[in-house]
Scaffold this active site. Structure first.
Site, mmCIF file in Angstrom:
data_model
loop_
_atom_site.group_PDB
_atom_site.id
_atom_site.type_symbol
_atom_site.label_atom_id
_atom_site.label_comp_id
_atom_site.label_asym_id
_atom_site.label_seq_id
_atom_site.Cartn_x
_atom_site.Cartn_y
_atom_site.Cartn_z
ATOM 1 N N CYS A 1 0.863 -1.050 0.077
ATOM 2 C CA CYS A 1 -0.019 0.174 0.199
ATOM 3 C C CYS A 1 1.116 1.235 0.142
ATOM 4 O O CYS A 1 2.185 1.286 0.440
ATOM 5 C CB CYS A 1 -0.765 -0.082 1.270
ATOM 6 N N ASP B 1 0.356 3.838 1.647
ATOM 7 C CA ASP B 1 0.333 4.462 3.113
ATOM 8 C C ASP B 1 1.753 4.554 3.619
ATOM 9 O O ASP B 1 2.661 3.942 3.554
ATOM 10 C CB ASP B 1 -0.437 3.475 3.924
ATOM 11 N N ARG C 1 2.671 5.244 6.347
ATOM 12 C CA ARG C 1 3.257 4.321 7.469
ATOM 13 C C ARG C 1 3.940 2.887 7.472
ATOM 14 O O ARG C 1 4.531 2.190 8.254
ATOM 15 C CB ARG C 1 2.056 4.228 8.572
ATOM 16 N N HIS D 1 -2.273 -3.882 5.147
ATOM 17 C CA HIS D 1 -1.952 -3.478 6.542
ATOM 18 C C HIS D 1 -3.406 -3.077 7.067
ATOM 19 O O HIS D 1 -4.408 -2.690 6.615
ATOM 20 C CB HIS D 1 -1.047 -2.100 6.471
ATOM 21 N N CYS E 1 -6.064 0.095 6.600
ATOM 22 C CA CYS E 1 -5.788 0.648 5.313
ATOM 23 C C CYS E 1 -6.985 1.508 5.053
ATOM 24 O O CYS E 1 -8.154 0.943 5.142
ATOM 25 C CB CYS E 1 -5.698 -0.528 4.532
HETATM 26 CO CO CO Z 1 -3.529 1.209 2.844
#
Ligand code: CO
Length: 209
Positions: A42, A44, A46, A98, A101
């Site tokens: 992803c 993302d 993090r 994750h 998400c």
């Molecule tokens: Co995500």
């Protein structure tokens, strides 16, 4: 110092650190790559792929998008996949989702999200495929986590549907893995995707090798 200036300062420090340990570090890095893994994760901020796997530059070929999707008409993902499998000859492909998400969360809401609609539709299709299991989970947080896991599993299936993966599996035993990064603990969870079983179960209509 601005935030951008800070990044260049960090980079200078990183270069110095690498050269301090190995003066020919960048000379070697520039010679080429032979990664063993393709990681699809992803976007993302993090979920920092190299950091959480503890790997160094050159070890993992990486593709990231919203909710770690593998979509057969996504030229970007399919180009990465074909290059990694057919040219770099990776032996493992990892789809890593994750918990928490945002992409999966957005897909669980019935609302118009504009340009994101066609992208998230693929996650809504995962929900539909597994509706019975998901609807039986009464706790909303647990249902959300389970959809994240099932989405990883379906993206692994999408990988297995491709000719590149089927051929490389036959030729050299390439494997597909489904993982979830637990953002609450930092741990990687192996969903233990049964690659041979999936391969066998979809071969009737998806066989391309
Ligand atoms: Co995500």
């Amino acid at each position: 110092m601005t935030k951008i200036e800070k990044i260049f300062a960090n980079n200078k420090e990183w270069v110095a650190g690498k050269l301090n340990k190995d003066p020919s570090y960048f000379d070697n890095l520039s010679k080429g790559q032979t990664p063993e893994f393709l990681y699809i994760g992803c976007s993302d901020s993090r979920v920092t792929a190299e950091d959480l796997m503890g790997v160094q530059p050159g070890e993992v070929f990486i593709h990231r998008n919203i909710a770690n999707m593998v979509i057969s008409i996504d030229l970007n993902a399919m180009s990465v996949l074909n290059y990694a499998v057919r040219h770099l000859k990776v032996n493992h492909i990892i789809v890593c989702g994750h918990y928490e998400c945002g992409g999966v969360k957005a897909a669980m809401q019935s609302k118009d999200l504009g340009l994101l609609n066609p992208w998230l539709r693929n996650i809504r299709d995962v929900y539909r495929l597994h509706k019975d299991e998901l609807k039986s989970i009464t706790d909303e947080g647990k249902r959300y986590n389970r959809l994240i896991e099932l989405n990883v599993q379906e993206q692994c299936v999408n990988l297995i549907k491709t000719a590149a993966v089927q051929q490389a599996n036959k030729e050299r035993g390439l494997q597909v893995h489904g993982w979830v990064f637990d953002i609450h603990t930092g741990k990687l969870i192996d969903l233990k995707i049964n690659f041979p079983e999936i391969l066998e179960s979809i071969m009737e209509i998806y066989k391309l090798d």
